[in-house]
Design an enzyme around this catalytic site. Structure first.
Site, PDB file in Angstrom:
ATOM      1  N   LYS A 115       0.825  -1.214   0.000  1.00  0.00           N
ATOM      2  CA  LYS A 115       0.000   0.000   0.000  1.00  0.00           C
ATOM      3  C   LYS A 115       0.858   1.262   0.000  1.00  0.00           C
ATOM      4  CE  LYS A 115      -4.390  -1.687   1.778  1.00  0.00           C
ATOM      5  NZ  LYS A 115      -5.383  -1.572   2.849  1.00  0.00           N
ATOM      6  N   LYS A 197      -7.174 -12.910  -8.450  1.00  0.00           N
ATOM      7  CA  LYS A 197      -8.378 -13.000  -7.643  1.00  0.00           C
ATOM      8  C   LYS A 197      -9.390 -11.915  -8.016  1.00  0.00           C
ATOM      9  CE  LYS A 197      -8.943 -12.158  -3.061  1.00  0.00           C
ATOM     10  NZ  LYS A 197      -8.641 -12.072  -1.634  1.00  0.00           N
ATOM     11  N   LYS A 200     -12.293  -6.387  -4.888  1.00  0.00           N
ATOM     12  CA  LYS A 200     -13.102  -5.171  -4.871  1.00  0.00           C
ATOM     13  C   LYS A 200     -12.306  -3.973  -5.351  1.00  0.00           C
ATOM     14  CE  LYS A 200     -13.501  -5.056   0.088  1.00  0.00           C
ATOM     15  NZ  LYS A 200     -13.976  -4.253   1.156  1.00  0.00           N
TER      16      LYS A 200
END
Ligand code: TRP
Length: 333
Positions: A115, A197, A200
């Site tokens: 991040k 994967k 979201k």
């Protein structure tokens, strides 16, 4: 019999996907049915502040996620459903835990490194401290089990380390939680890139089905799903990841194995397979979407559920917070 405390939380960053639904939520629904479990599910709004967001979006996505929990069938009476920031013990305990957590171990966390690279202009303290707040979430409820996806295992490990470290200094204060990876439900891949994967945060919206997508969107996205050039239906994730993903989704929606779904679809053209999967998913999500629409228009009810949940959560969290405050020598009245 002492019930097992199961704790999990989700950040209110965007709508949950079909992957979250078939992976995590399906398991939660199973846990709530089993009498031996005492389940607590939170909307982790404080965690979501680590990435810069509009205030109004934070607010509306928090309420939306709570409504999604209820629409999925999570029972607010049987479980505790609440919003993290409504229970101040989370931030109170996380401060204490901060003082027993090393900068080095936080800076080595995989998600922190990812991040920080992704949001290089905003590497704030919260981003680094994220796992300590998560440890507080978990430890406050004497949690036995934490159902998490593989990406959160490292955070759970650090929560365990912090609890063990604290207990070693002060004696038994925290229950040391276990990860519950187990049968993680179905692992659903992106429709446009079946090697990664369904997420979201995937920037390509065609890759994911959101649980609140309209029927038309669901059909459109499945129609464009990546397959292969063989035109043979078989469950073979290694050589046919796209088709196998469709079969995994169909299987999870219909409660059968992917191999069985492959047998049932034998001989279909890919186009028909896609429509069949789209129909199954649309049928599964329709009641969720309808219930969500009903709930989201009833803000007063949702706020009431949040308030009740926070009250019950706070009562339990307070006891554990007290133990920790006492242990370190804070003057507890
Ligand atoms: N970090 C988790 C995620 O992004 C969300 C979370 C916050 C959580 N607190 C938690 C998960 C406690 C399990 C237990 O998925």
């Amino acid at each position: 019999m002492k019930k097992k405390v199961i704790y999990s939380a989700v950040q209110p960053t965007s709508q949950l996907t079909l992957g979250n639904y078939l992976g995590a939520v399906n398991n939660w629904l199973k846990f709530q049915k089993e009498e031996e479990n005492d389940c607590i599910f939170a909307v982790a709004d404080l965690h979501s502040l680590t990435i810069r967001r509009e205030a109004e979006e934070v607010r509306s996505s928090t309420l939306s996620l709570l409504a999604q929990f209820l629409a999925f069938g999570l029972d607010e009476k049987k479980n505790i459903l609440y919003v993290q920031s409504h229970v101040p013990a989370h931030t109170q305990l996380s401060w204490i835990l901060n003082c027993y957590t090393y900068v080095g171990e936080m800076s080595r966390m995989t998600q922190f490194k990812d991040k920080s690279a992704k949001h290089a202009d905003n590497v704030n303290m919260g981003l680094m401290d994220y796992p300590v707040l998560m440890a507080a979430d978990i430890l406050l409820y004497d949690t036995d089990l934490v159902p998490v996806g593989i990406d959160q295992v490292q955070h759970l490990e650090i929560a365990r380390d912090i609890a063990i470290r604290f207990n070693n200094i002060y004696g038994d204060t925290f229950k040391v939680p276990e990860a519950k990876l187990g049968k993680a439900g179905a692992k659903i891949m992106s429709l446009t890139d079946p090697l990664s994967k369904m997420s979201k945060s995937d920037p390509n919206p065609m890759g994911r089905i959101n649980v609140l997508d309209s029927e038309a969107d669901i059909v459109k996205k499945f129609k464009r799903a990546v397959t292969d050039s063989e035109a043979v239906i078989a469950y073979d994730p290694e050589n046919k990841p796209g088709v196998s993903n469709l079969l995994t989704i169909l299987a999870a929606a219909e409660g059968v194995t992917p191999e069985r779904a492959a047998e049932e679809c034998e001989g279909l053209m890919y186009g028909h397979l896609k429509l069949r999967v789209a129909d199954a998913v649309a049928a599964m999500l329709k009641p969720v979407r309808e219930e969500y629409n009903r709930l989201i228009s009833d803000r007063a009810y949702l706020m009431q559920v949040a308030k009740e949940g926070a009250k019950r959560a706070a009562k339990r969290a307070k006891k554990v917070l007290r133990r920790a405050q006492n242990a370190v020598g804070l003057l507890v009245e």
